[in-house]
Motif scaffolding. Structure first.
Motif, PDB file in Angstrom:
ATOM      1  N   ASP A 313       0.838  -1.193   0.000  1.00  0.00           N
ATOM      2  CA  ASP A 313       0.000   0.000   0.000  1.00  0.00           C
ATOM      3  C   ASP A 313       0.881   1.255   0.000  1.00  0.00           C
ATOM      4  O   ASP A 313       0.955   1.989   0.986  1.00  0.00           O
ATOM      5  N   PHE A 314       1.585   1.467  -1.105  1.00  0.00           N
ATOM      6  CA  PHE A 314       2.432   2.653  -1.210  1.00  0.00           C
ATOM      7  C   PHE A 314       2.651   2.998  -2.677  1.00  0.00           C
ATOM      8  O   PHE A 314       2.466   2.188  -3.574  1.00  0.00           O
ATOM      9  N   ILE A 315       3.008   4.232  -2.901  1.00  0.00           N
ATOM     10  CA  ILE A 315       3.383   4.744  -4.223  1.00  0.00           C
ATOM     11  C   ILE A 315       4.663   5.543  -4.046  1.00  0.00           C
ATOM     12  O   ILE A 315       4.838   6.247  -3.065  1.00  0.00           O
ATOM     13  N   GLY A 316       5.561   5.454  -4.952  1.00  0.00           N
ATOM     14  CA  GLY A 316       6.783   6.244  -4.819  1.00  0.00           C
ATOM     15  C   GLY A 316       7.519   6.275  -6.132  1.00  0.00           C
ATOM     16  O   GLY A 316       7.227   5.479  -7.016  1.00  0.00           O
ATOM     17  N   TYR A 317       8.437   7.164  -6.281  1.00  0.00           N
ATOM     18  CA  TYR A 317       8.988   8.108  -5.309  1.00  0.00           C
ATOM     19  C   TYR A 317       8.626   9.530  -5.719  1.00  0.00           C
ATOM     20  O   TYR A 317       8.410   9.803  -6.897  1.00  0.00           O
ATOM     21  N   TRP A 318       8.641  10.444  -4.720  1.00  0.00           N
ATOM     22  CA  TRP A 318       8.265  11.826  -4.964  1.00  0.00           C
ATOM     23  C   TRP A 318       9.290  12.755  -4.338  1.00  0.00           C
ATOM     24  O   TRP A 318       9.805  12.487  -3.251  1.00  0.00           O
ATOM     25  N   GLU A 319       9.572  13.850  -5.032  1.00  0.00           N
ATOM     26  CA  GLU A 319      10.494  14.863  -4.512  1.00  0.00           C
ATOM     27  C   GLU A 319       9.733  16.149  -4.244  1.00  0.00           C
ATOM     28  O   GLU A 319       8.949  16.612  -5.079  1.00  0.00           O
ATOM     29  N   PHE A 320       9.978  16.725  -3.069  1.00  0.00           N
ATOM     30  CA  PHE A 320       9.315  17.952  -2.636  1.00  0.00           C
ATOM     31  C   PHE A 320      10.358  19.056  -2.481  1.00  0.00           C
ATOM     32  O   PHE A 320      11.551  18.792  -2.296  1.00  0.00           O
ATOM     33  N   ASP A 321       9.910  20.289  -2.529  1.00  0.00           N
ATOM     34  CA  ASP A 321      10.831  21.422  -2.399  1.00  0.00           C
ATOM     35  C   ASP A 321      11.382  21.550  -0.996  1.00  0.00           C
ATOM     36  O   ASP A 321      12.500  22.021  -0.802  1.00  0.00           O
ATOM     37  N   GLU A 322      10.602  21.133  -0.010  1.00  0.00           N
ATOM     38  CA  GLU A 322      11.004  21.206   1.392  1.00  0.00           C
ATOM     39  C   GLU A 322      10.713  19.874   2.073  1.00  0.00           C
ATOM     40  O   GLU A 322       9.892  19.093   1.586  1.00  0.00           O
ATOM     41  N   PRO A 323      11.369  19.608   3.196  1.00  0.00           N
ATOM     42  CA  PRO A 323      11.062  18.364   3.920  1.00  0.00           C
ATOM     43  C   PRO A 323       9.601  18.332   4.345  1.00  0.00           C
ATOM     44  O   PRO A 323       9.013  19.357   4.692  1.00  0.00           O
ATOM     45  N   LEU A 324       9.013  17.155   4.310  1.00  0.00           N
ATOM     46  CA  LEU A 324       7.637  17.000   4.768  1.00  0.00           C
ATOM     47  C   LEU A 324       7.603  16.979   6.300  1.00  0.00           C
ATOM     48  O   LEU A 324       8.590  16.620   6.959  1.00  0.00           O
ATOM     49  N   SER A 325       6.465  17.328   6.847  1.00  0.00           N
ATOM     50  CA  SER A 325       6.289  17.310   8.293  1.00  0.00           C
ATOM     51  C   SER A 325       4.946  16.683   8.630  1.00  0.00           C
ATOM     52  O   SER A 325       4.023  16.667   7.806  1.00  0.00           O
ATOM     53  N   ILE A 326       4.840  16.144   9.822  1.00  0.00           N
ATOM     54  CA  ILE A 326       3.593  15.534  10.264  1.00  0.00           C
ATOM     55  C   ILE A 326       2.502  16.601  10.318  1.00  0.00           C
ATOM     56  O   ILE A 326       2.717  17.708  10.817  1.00  0.00           O
ATOM     57  N   GLY A 327       1.361  16.277   9.764  1.00  0.00           N
ATOM     58  CA  GLY A 327       0.251  17.214   9.685  1.00  0.00           C
ATOM     59  C   GLY A 327       0.166  17.940   8.361  1.00  0.00           C
ATOM     60  O   GLY A 327      -0.851  18.575   8.057  1.00  0.00           O
ATOM     61  N   GLN A 328       1.225  17.852   7.548  1.00  0.00           N
ATOM     62  CA  GLN A 328       1.229  18.541   6.255  1.00  0.00           C
ATOM     63  C   GLN A 328       0.252  17.866   5.295  1.00  0.00           C
ATOM     64  O   GLN A 328       0.121  16.644   5.275  1.00  0.00           O
ATOM     65  N   GLU A 329      -0.433  18.662   4.479  1.00  0.00           N
ATOM     66  CA  GLU A 329      -1.379  18.093   3.538  1.00  0.00           C
ATOM     67  C   GLU A 329      -0.663  17.582   2.291  1.00  0.00           C
ATOM     68  O   GLU A 329       0.346  18.137   1.852  1.00  0.00           O
ATOM     69  N   ILE A 330      -1.199  16.492   1.738  1.00  0.00           N
ATOM     70  CA  ILE A 330      -0.763  15.936   0.459  1.00  0.00           C
ATOM     71  C   ILE A 330      -1.995  15.892  -0.436  1.00  0.00           C
ATOM     72  O   ILE A 330      -2.995  15.240  -0.087  1.00  0.00           O
ATOM     73  N   ILE A 331      -1.937  16.560  -1.564  1.00  0.00           N
ATOM     74  CA  ILE A 331      -3.068  16.635  -2.487  1.00  0.00           C
ATOM     75  C   ILE A 331      -2.812  15.739  -3.692  1.00  0.00           C
ATOM     76  O   ILE A 331      -1.853  15.949  -4.445  1.00  0.00           O
ATOM     77  N   PHE A 332      -3.651  14.728  -3.876  1.00  0.00           N
ATOM     78  CA  PHE A 332      -3.592  13.874  -5.063  1.00  0.00           C
ATOM     79  C   PHE A 332      -4.564  14.423  -6.103  1.00  0.00           C
ATOM     80  O   PHE A 332      -5.775  14.498  -5.867  1.00  0.00           O
ATOM     81  N   GLU A 333      -4.032  14.812  -7.252  1.00  0.00           N
ATOM     82  CA  GLU A 333      -4.860  15.410  -8.294  1.00  0.00           C
ATOM     83  C   GLU A 333      -5.671  14.340  -9.037  1.00  0.00           C
ATOM     84  O   GLU A 333      -5.310  13.158  -9.060  1.00  0.00           O
ATOM     85  N   ASP A 334      -6.761  14.773  -9.661  1.00  0.00           N
ATOM     86  CA  ASP A 334      -7.570  13.950 -10.565  1.00  0.00           C
ATOM     87  C   ASP A 334      -8.016  12.647  -9.909  1.00  0.00           C
ATOM     88  O   ASP A 334      -7.727  11.555 -10.393  1.00  0.00           O
ATOM     89  N   MET A 335      -8.767  12.757  -8.826  1.00  0.00           N
ATOM     90  CA  MET A 335      -9.152  11.589  -8.052  1.00  0.00           C
ATOM     91  C   MET A 335     -10.663  11.385  -7.969  1.00  0.00           C
ATOM     92  O   MET A 335     -11.146  10.823  -6.990  1.00  0.00           O
ATOM     93  N   LEU A 336     -11.418  11.831  -8.989  1.00  0.00           N
ATOM     94  CA  LEU A 336     -12.869  11.657  -8.942  1.00  0.00           C
ATOM     95  C   LEU A 336     -13.361  10.506  -9.801  1.00  0.00           C
ATOM     96  O   LEU A 336     -14.267   9.773  -9.427  1.00  0.00           O
ATOM     97  N   HIS A 337     -12.803  10.333 -11.004  1.00  0.00           N
ATOM     98  CA  HIS A 337     -13.300   9.269 -11.880  1.00  0.00           C
ATOM     99  C   HIS A 337     -12.696   7.928 -11.468  1.00  0.00           C
ATOM    100  O   HIS A 337     -11.527   7.830 -11.126  1.00  0.00           O
ATOM    101  N   TYR A 338     -13.531   6.901 -11.485  1.00  0.00           N
ATOM    102  CA  TYR A 338     -13.208   5.536 -11.070  1.00  0.00           C
ATOM    103  C   TYR A 338     -12.850   5.449  -9.588  1.00  0.00           C
ATOM    104  O   TYR A 338     -13.354   4.572  -8.873  1.00  0.00           O
TER     105      TYR A 338
END
Length: 379
Positions: A313-338
């Motif tokens: 149950d994972f997807i990878g890998y992703w690079e962000f401009d800054e380190p992630l922190s607990i509580g930070q939001e992650i937005i997955f685009e285009d998630m309505l169809h299917y």
């Protein structure tokens, strides 16, 4: 933006939905073909009042979808199922205007129950034995497919009582693919086409995707209709309606690292809430992040992990401009169809809420889920 949006939550944007609907209606008006909504890709019935402003019918793949079409779209369904039973067929007929059979044997098995002359038009699914779908899981014309009747099996005439043809060969396809398959159908099923009253070209016509050749789609449908003026033409895309109309908001709930791999664990699950990401598979777009082939020590790279106990149950890998922190939001685009129609409650993980962002920017909560939704499925 997201302070008033719960996490996790699917957010449908009305502005983007209407953008797609306007294009779909334009294609229908200019081509002469009826375009209907396939529930197997999108079935958020609370939004049907918006959709009914642009189209009036839908397609169902099951007894429940047919009932949803009748009750919430306000029109009987165009129904196809790989197999009907003597128990469910009467109910299917109650909620359907068109019923397509998958095989010649199904026609004969259901023939005693067929209501000819009572407002139901019956059809037969054909298999042109053509497809450009590369992933077998989504390929309806893969060798040995259980879907449809081939030209050699059908013979020279349609079975008694059958007046329509249905085909489905595409998945997120192009107009060029439809142009090619219609030529094959004309060559291989000429007598069936000549005696039919309608042709349903199924789904997979991703006309709302950037770069799709909409003008070729319109001209292909118009020219086919001119060659076969006796046929009513029908398309039933699903993804095209909800393509890039919203997102899934999630939050980071933990950060772990082992063997040089950093994983951001979120409050949603790929296997539960984004199953196509694992099935297809494809790597979804994450707002503000870049896909990567492998983790890089010098980059803020993370594997995104779901909150189920499934190891994969994972997807990878992703690079962000800054380190992630607990509580930070992650937005997955285009998630309505299917996605919204394929979710499940594996592990008893809470289901994301569903919200509609209205044209004025206000947020309408369409559905929130509770323990009772999970418990009710398990008894």
């Amino acid at each position: 933006m997201s302070k008033h949006i719960p996490s996790p939550c699917y957010v449908l944007e009305e502005r983007l939905l209407r953008r797609n609907l306007e294009l779909i209606r334009s294609v229908s008006e200019r081509s002469g073909a009826e375009i209907i909504l396939a529930f197997k890709a999108y079935a958020l019935w609370r939004t049907f009042p918006i959709i009914r402003e642009y189209i009036s019918h839908s397609t169902a793949s099951s007894i429940y979808e047919a009932q949803l079409a009748y009750e919430e779209m306000g029109a009987a369904a165009h129904t196809f199922s790989p197999g009907y039973t003597l128990d469910n067929f009467p109910t299917i007929q109650r909620y359907s205007s068109h019923i397509t059979f998958n095989s010649l044997s199904q026609i004969e098995a259901m023939r005693p129950l067929m209501h000819r002359g009572e407002g139901i038009s019956y059809g037969l699914r054909i298999n042109p034995e053509y497809s450009v779908v590369e992933t077998d899981l989504y390929n309806p014309c893969a060798p040995g497919s259980r879907f449809g009747v081939t030209a050699s099996e059908l013979g020279d005439r349609l079975p008694e009582g059958i007046e329509g043809l249905h085909l489905h060969v595409l998945c997120e396809g192009h107009a060029e693919n439809l142009e090619e398959v219609l030529g094959i159908v004309e060559r291989n099923f000429p007598k069936a086409l000549a005696s039919a009253k309608w042709l349903n070209m199924g789904g997979g016509h991703l006309m709302t995707r950037k770069g799709y050749n909409v003008e070729l789609l319109v001209s292909t449908l118009r020219s086919f209709g001119e060659r076969h003026p006796h046929l009513k033409l029908i398309l039933e895309p699903g993804s095209a309606f909800a393509w890039q109309t919203g997102y899934l908001r999630t939050s980071v709930i933990d950060l772990v690292e082992h063997h040089g791999i950093r994983t951001a664990i979120i409050d949603a699950s790929f296997t539960c809430h984004m199953p196509d990401c694992l099935e297809m598979p494809y790597q979804p777009a994450i707002r503000g992040a870049r896909m990567a082939e492998a983790p890089r020590a010098e980059a803020h790279s993370y594997r995104i992990g779901g909150n189920s106990c499934l190891s994969g149950d994972f997807i990878g890998y992703w690079e962000f401009d800054e380190p992630l922190s607990i509580g930070q939001e992650i937005i997955f685009e285009d998630m309505l169809h299917y996605t919204t129609v394929k979710t499940n409650m594996f592990n008893g993980i809470p289901h994301p809420s569903i919200a509609l962002e209205r044209l004025d920017g206000s947020l309408e909560m369409l559905r929130t889920y509770s323990y009772e939704d999970y418990k009710g499925r398990m008894d």
